[in-house]
Design a protein around this motif. Structure first.
Motif, PDB file in Angstrom:
ATOM      1  N   ASP A   1       5.355  -9.914 -25.515  1.00  0.00           N
ATOM      2  CA  ASP A   1       6.546  -9.092 -25.707  1.00  0.00           C
ATOM      3  C   ASP A   1       7.229  -9.556 -26.893  1.00  0.00           C
ATOM      4  O   ASP A   1       8.304  -9.002 -27.280  1.00  0.00           O
ATOM      5  CB  ASP A   1       7.393  -9.463 -24.330  1.00  0.00           C
TER       6      ASP A   1
ATOM      7  N   ASN B   1      -1.920 -18.121 -20.227  1.00  0.00           N
ATOM      8  CA  ASN B   1      -1.707 -16.578 -20.247  1.00  0.00           C
ATOM      9  C   ASN B   1      -2.690 -15.798 -20.639  1.00  0.00           C
ATOM     10  O   ASN B   1      -2.434 -14.451 -21.001  1.00  0.00           O
ATOM     11  CB  ASN B   1      -0.150 -16.385 -20.676  1.00  0.00           C
TER      12      ASN B   1
ATOM     13  N   GLU C   1       0.870 -12.906 -14.321  1.00  0.00           N
ATOM     14  CA  GLU C   1       2.074 -12.736 -14.383  1.00  0.00           C
ATOM     15  C   GLU C   1       2.952 -11.953 -15.443  1.00  0.00           C
ATOM     16  O   GLU C   1       3.865 -11.049 -15.163  1.00  0.00           O
ATOM     17  CB  GLU C   1       2.616 -14.069 -14.611  1.00  0.00           C
ATOM     18  N   ASN C   2       2.123 -11.983 -16.515  1.00  0.00           N
ATOM     19  CA  ASN C   2       2.490 -11.042 -17.661  1.00  0.00           C
ATOM     20  C   ASN C   2       2.275  -9.660 -17.443  1.00  0.00           C
ATOM     21  O   ASN C   2       3.123  -8.702 -17.512  1.00  0.00           O
ATOM     22  CB  ASN C   2       2.027 -11.244 -18.956  1.00  0.00           C
TER      23      ASN C   2
ATOM     24  N   SER D   1       2.306  -8.342 -14.358  1.00  0.00           N
ATOM     25  CA  SER D   1       3.269  -7.899 -13.456  1.00  0.00           C
ATOM     26  C   SER D   1       4.494  -7.300 -14.029  1.00  0.00           C
ATOM     27  O   SER D   1       5.413  -6.533 -13.329  1.00  0.00           O
ATOM     28  CB  SER D   1       3.609  -9.037 -12.306  1.00  0.00           C
ATOM     29  N   LYS D   2       4.846  -7.783 -15.022  1.00  0.00           N
ATOM     30  CA  LYS D   2       6.203  -7.545 -16.128  1.00  0.00           C
ATOM     31  C   LYS D   2       5.995  -6.045 -16.483  1.00  0.00           C
ATOM     32  O   LYS D   2       6.765  -5.222 -16.163  1.00  0.00           O
ATOM     33  CB  LYS D   2       6.715  -8.353 -16.940  1.00  0.00           C
ATOM     34  N   THR D   3       4.839  -5.946 -17.398  1.00  0.00           N
ATOM     35  CA  THR D   3       4.497  -4.611 -17.838  1.00  0.00           C
ATOM     36  C   THR D   3       4.232  -3.551 -16.543  1.00  0.00           C
ATOM     37  O   THR D   3       4.614  -2.252 -16.551  1.00  0.00           O
ATOM     38  CB  THR D   3       3.534  -4.452 -18.637  1.00  0.00           C
TER      39      THR D   3
ATOM     40  N   ALA E   1       5.427  -3.286 -13.494  1.00  0.00           N
ATOM     41  CA  ALA E   1       6.648  -2.912 -13.018  1.00  0.00           C
ATOM     42  C   ALA E   1       6.967  -1.446 -13.793  1.00  0.00           C
ATOM     43  O   ALA E   1       7.292  -0.473 -13.102  1.00  0.00           O
ATOM     44  CB  ALA E   1       7.991  -3.823 -13.132  1.00  0.00           C
TER      45      ALA E   1
ATOM     46  N   TRP F   1       4.581  -3.617  -8.861  1.00  0.00           N
ATOM     47  CA  TRP F   1       3.957  -3.549 -10.106  1.00  0.00           C
ATOM     48  C   TRP F   1       2.346  -3.018  -9.890  1.00  0.00           C
ATOM     49  O   TRP F   1       1.736  -3.252  -8.843  1.00  0.00           O
ATOM     50  CB  TRP F   1       4.213  -4.691 -10.797  1.00  0.00           C
TER      51      TRP F   1
ATOM     52  N   LYS G   1       6.073 -19.127  -8.512  1.00  0.00           N
ATOM     53  CA  LYS G   1       5.347 -18.180  -9.459  1.00  0.00           C
ATOM     54  C   LYS G   1       4.565 -17.118  -8.553  1.00  0.00           C
ATOM     55  O   LYS G   1       4.600 -15.772  -8.777  1.00  0.00           O
ATOM     56  CB  LYS G   1       4.347 -18.555 -10.282  1.00  0.00           C
TER      57      LYS G   1
ATOM     58  N   ILE H   1       4.854 -12.552  -7.312  1.00  0.00           N
ATOM     59  CA  ILE H   1       3.694 -11.508  -7.927  1.00  0.00           C
ATOM     60  C   ILE H   1       2.923 -10.941  -6.990  1.00  0.00           C
ATOM     61  O   ILE H   1       2.745  -9.720  -6.848  1.00  0.00           O
ATOM     62  CB  ILE H   1       2.953 -12.245  -8.780  1.00  0.00           C
TER      63      ILE H   1
END
Length: 790
Positions: free
Chosen positions: A274, A369, A420-421, A423-425, A427, A439, A493, A497
């Motif tokens: 990001d 990551n 994890e990354n 899961s952020k995008t 969402a 997500w 963590k 997720i």
């Protein structure tokens, strides 16, 4: 046979140089002409591909963080979900042609591509007539060597990629004083230039800020701007004890030396999925220079010692012995592979392939990551096959099947960080495309954690509109926990997720006419069906693969919540949904149906078997718990046959192992090691799967997931475990009558050693951090034992 063997002196060289058994060394009696004959080195982030040329040597350089592209702008898709009701309406009317068309409105851009960083060139200034040529890759030390003789002078090279020191080293030596003369240069397929320096080569460059994928027979465009995209630097210096060194901006010349050590540091500006790699990028120039300077004050031997210690800490955890012919070490690896394809037994080659998979995972998966991509970290393209991305309808997951079972849990962390990354995008993706909570992820991802369905509204839905990539990826969270028992990871963590993926599944599900929960729309990755009316389609509702993944995701989420003693109400809702999912169906042929209806397949032997996920890598289908469904999976595999691509064959071997059919699994394992001749730079997508001369998997072309699938399959043949039981030698083939394996991992955080003779366990050992009661099955009996304290 005389042509296949070395002279006596060369055989002694092999034995003394490696001091290893033939299940831990790849070696060749000539330089590599093509990538698929080369030797791969890596420290988990930086990669080097060694060709071993005598007059001209080239070393391909890669960095896991060098991709095209820049951070995502998800706002452009914020209204896409408004197209979803029309697709569902078409499916409710059984209008599959309309659904295939309408679903393209639920497609976004393609992923970005992994980039080749550059190539180091060496021009060796000696005669071209060479004798006693030898090159090897020692899996026990992660070091490659080249040896040859010219005019009575012996030249040796040693290559390593250090994780502790983050440098690539090449040591060159002549056995005659002042006989070493060579020129060194660098180039890149990307935009690059050289900065002036009187001590080393400083190359800097940048990747495209966008690369459009090829589609509909056209080649996508590549866009460069030096103010955008990921930038890189390569710093190259040489240390000599004698002779002369002439350093230019783009080259280094060595004259009259006896020994020289080349130091290479690589760095990029990538600073997170990001972060703008220019405005918020890492100071790659300073980083690369600092790494090089810190390394230069150390000797080659000092860096080598710490490198071997660091690497062996991981690789030496597992030891597999299946027996071998003592003469195998005297035969080059490519010849052994060709002989094996004729039916010759070579147990050491079978173990070598297993060891090579673990080696590749250590060498390509130590970047936070950023997991291993379709080619690990080794690529020489600016347009790599399939963008060299993370393909989440099987390939990204298959890369990590051996991570826990073969005792390399730390390597799994690269994928877990990427999840994890995503899961952020994801969402935003769940909201933008499906109007759902939680997500999700589609068919592909990349360094920017892309999660949208791909296709650009033009792609074929069979591979563009897969919606279950996130749910499948999330199951790796539970797998990591159940093997490591790391409750802190699960709580801090993992569980959030996993819960988010389950929330998406719950929100995405709809009810069918019978009142059961299904997905709509649905696809079965990359496959198509014939309706009863004869239409060949790819979009339907209630596809078995979707529902198998949903089951795995919800089951794992329930287990995780119970371990943490949280979300009791949510757990109840998950269980109610599980109880009311559209059930598995067994077709008229006795197979597990892939589609909601018992439709025919245009390609019955299709490479994907996604609807069998519940058998493997999942575990809610088994011979013990659901024998009828397990037998339906077996029938499906029989219909599909054994001939398929490399990664698919790796998956099928695991499936046969889960069915406890060791001989069928072994038959396919031999086929996975089928020799395929090397190919040049042309990417060839058609043909049978197999193994290239350097043991890389051929999809074709090269895809590393086949290597990892094969390694995981060997572990699965020797050891299987559930949350409450360990089974020893569950799918041992007749061919492996005697052997031992040390260091495999079972669920529950238990390390397992097994010794067997005449196909029967003669002794075993279980070790865990804390002693625990374990149910163990072997030799047609079951016993309860207490594991030893670690």
């Amino acid at each position: 046979m005389n042509k296949l063997l070395f002279t006596l002196g060369a055989i002694l060289l092999v034995i003394s140089a490696t001091a290893q058994s033939p299940d831990k060394v790849l070696w060749f009696d000539k330089p590599a002409r093509f990538f698929n004959e080369s030797l791969l080195l890596g420290n988990g982030t930086q990669g080097a591909t060694i060709f071993g040329g005598t007059t001209k040597e080239k070393v391909l350089l890669n960095d896991a963080t060098l991709w095209s592209g820049e951070p995502l702008n998800d706002t452009i898709y914020k209204d896409c979900y408004k197209n979803l009701p029309a697709v569902r309406e078409a499916l409710s009317k059984e209008d599959y042609p309309a659904a295939d068309t309408l679903i393209k409105k639920l497609q976004g851009h393609y992923s970005q591509a992994y980039m080749a960083l550059g190539t180091l060139y060496l021009q060796m200034n000696h005669d071209t007539a060479v004798t006693n040529y030898y090159r090897d890759l020692n899996l026990d030390s992660s070091i490659a060597k080249v040896h040859y003789t010219v005019n009575g002078i012996t030249y040796d090279r040693e290559y390593l990629v250090s994780n502790p020191d983050k440098v690539i080293l090449i040591k060159l030596r002549a056995n005659k004083s002042a006989a070493l003369n060579f020129d060194l240069g660098f180039n890149s397929v990307l935009h690059y230039s050289f900065e002036k320096s009187n001590k080393c080569i400083k190359a800097i460059g940048y990747a495209p800020y966008r690369q459009d994928a090829s589609a509909r027979g056209t080649i996508g465009k590549i866009f460069y701007d030096e103010n955008r995209g990921i930038h890189f630097g390569a710093n190259i210096a040489v240390k000599i004890d004698d002779g002369k060194q002439i350093v230019g901006d783009s080259s280094i010349q060595i004259k009259g030396a006896t020994e020289a050590v080349i130091y290479i540091s690589l760095a990029t500006s990538f600073n997170g999925f990001d972060k703008d790699p220019v405005k918020q990028g890492k100071p790659y120039k300073l980083m690369g220079a600092s790494i090089l300077q810190k390394a230069l004050v150390k000797t080659f031997d000092a860096i080598k010692k710490s490198h071997i210690s660091d690497y062996r800490r991981l690789f030496a955890r597992v030891d597999l012995q299946l027996g071998w012919n003592k003469n195998a070490i005297s035969i080059p690896t490519d010849i052994r592979l060709q002989q094996y394809a004729t039916g010759i037994e070579d147990r050491a080659l079978e173990a070598l392939y297993f060891n090579f998979g673990r080696y590749l995972l250590i060498s390509s998966s130590r970047t936070p990551n950023l997991p291993a991509n379709l080619q690990g970290i080794w690529s020489y393209y600016v347009r790599p096959p399939w963008q060299c991305n993370y393909t989440t309808n099987i390939n990204a997951e298959e890369n990590y099947w051996p991570s826990e079972t073969t005792n390399l849990s730390e390597m799994h962390l690269s994928l877990l960080g990427q999840i994890e990354n995503i899961s952020k995008t994801g969402a935003a993706n769940a909201q933008n495309f499906y109007n759902c909570k939680g997500w999700s992820c589609g068919h592909n991802s990349d360094i920017w954690a892309m999660s949208n369905p791909v296709g650009d509204r033009l792609g074929r839905p069979r591979w563009c509109n897969f919606s279950m990539g996130g749910a499948w990826l999330s199951t790796h969270i539970w797998e990591h926990f159940t093997f490591t028992q790391d409750t802190a990871f699960l709580k801090q963590k993992g569980y959030p997720i996993l819960k988010g993926a389950a929330q998406f599944c719950m929100d995405f599900l709809v009810k069918d006419k019978k009142g059961n929960y299904i997905t709509s729309p649905s696809t079965s990755p990359e496959n198509t069906f014939y309706t009863d009316a004869g239409y060949e389609g790819s979009v339907l509702y209630g596809g078995t693969a979707d529902l198998a993944i949903v089951r795995e995701c919800l089951i794992k989420t329930i287990k995780a919540a119970k371990v943490l003693k949280v979300d009791a109400e949510f757990v109840n809702s998950l269980q109610k949904t599980l109880n009311n999912l559209h059930p598995y169906q067994i077709g008229a042929s006795g197979n597990l149906q892939e589609w909601y209806y018992d439709w025919k397949d245009p390609e019955p032997t299709h490479r994907h078997q996604s609807h069998l996920i519940g058998l493997f890598p999942g575990d809610h289908i088994s011979l013990e718990k659901t024998p009828e469904l397990a037998n339906a999976c077996k029938k499906t595999l029989e219909i599909k046959g054994d001939e398929t691509t490399g990664w698919s064959k790796g998956w099928r071997i695991n499936l046969w192992a889960r069915l406890k059919d060791g001989n069928h699994a072994y038959k396919m394992y031999r086929e996975l090691l089928r020799y395929l001749p090397p190919v040049g730079d042309t990417i060839i997508y058609n043909g049978p799967g197999g193994t290239y001369p350097n043991l890389l998997d051929a999809c074709p072309p090269f895809q590393i997931d086949g290597n990892f699938g094969g390694t995981a399959a060997v572990a699965e043949m020797l050891l299987q475990s559930t949350d409450d039981e360990i089974t020893l030698l569950p799918a041992l083939p007749t061919a492996w009558q005697n052997g031992h394996v040390k260091g495999l991992k079972a669920r529950g955080g238990i390390t397992v050693d097994i010794n067997w003779e005449n196909g029967k366990v003669i002794n075993y050992k279980l070790v865990s951090t804390n002693p625990k009661r374990v149910k163990v099955s072997f030799n047609d009996k079951t016993e309860i034992v207490i594991s030893q304290r670690k």
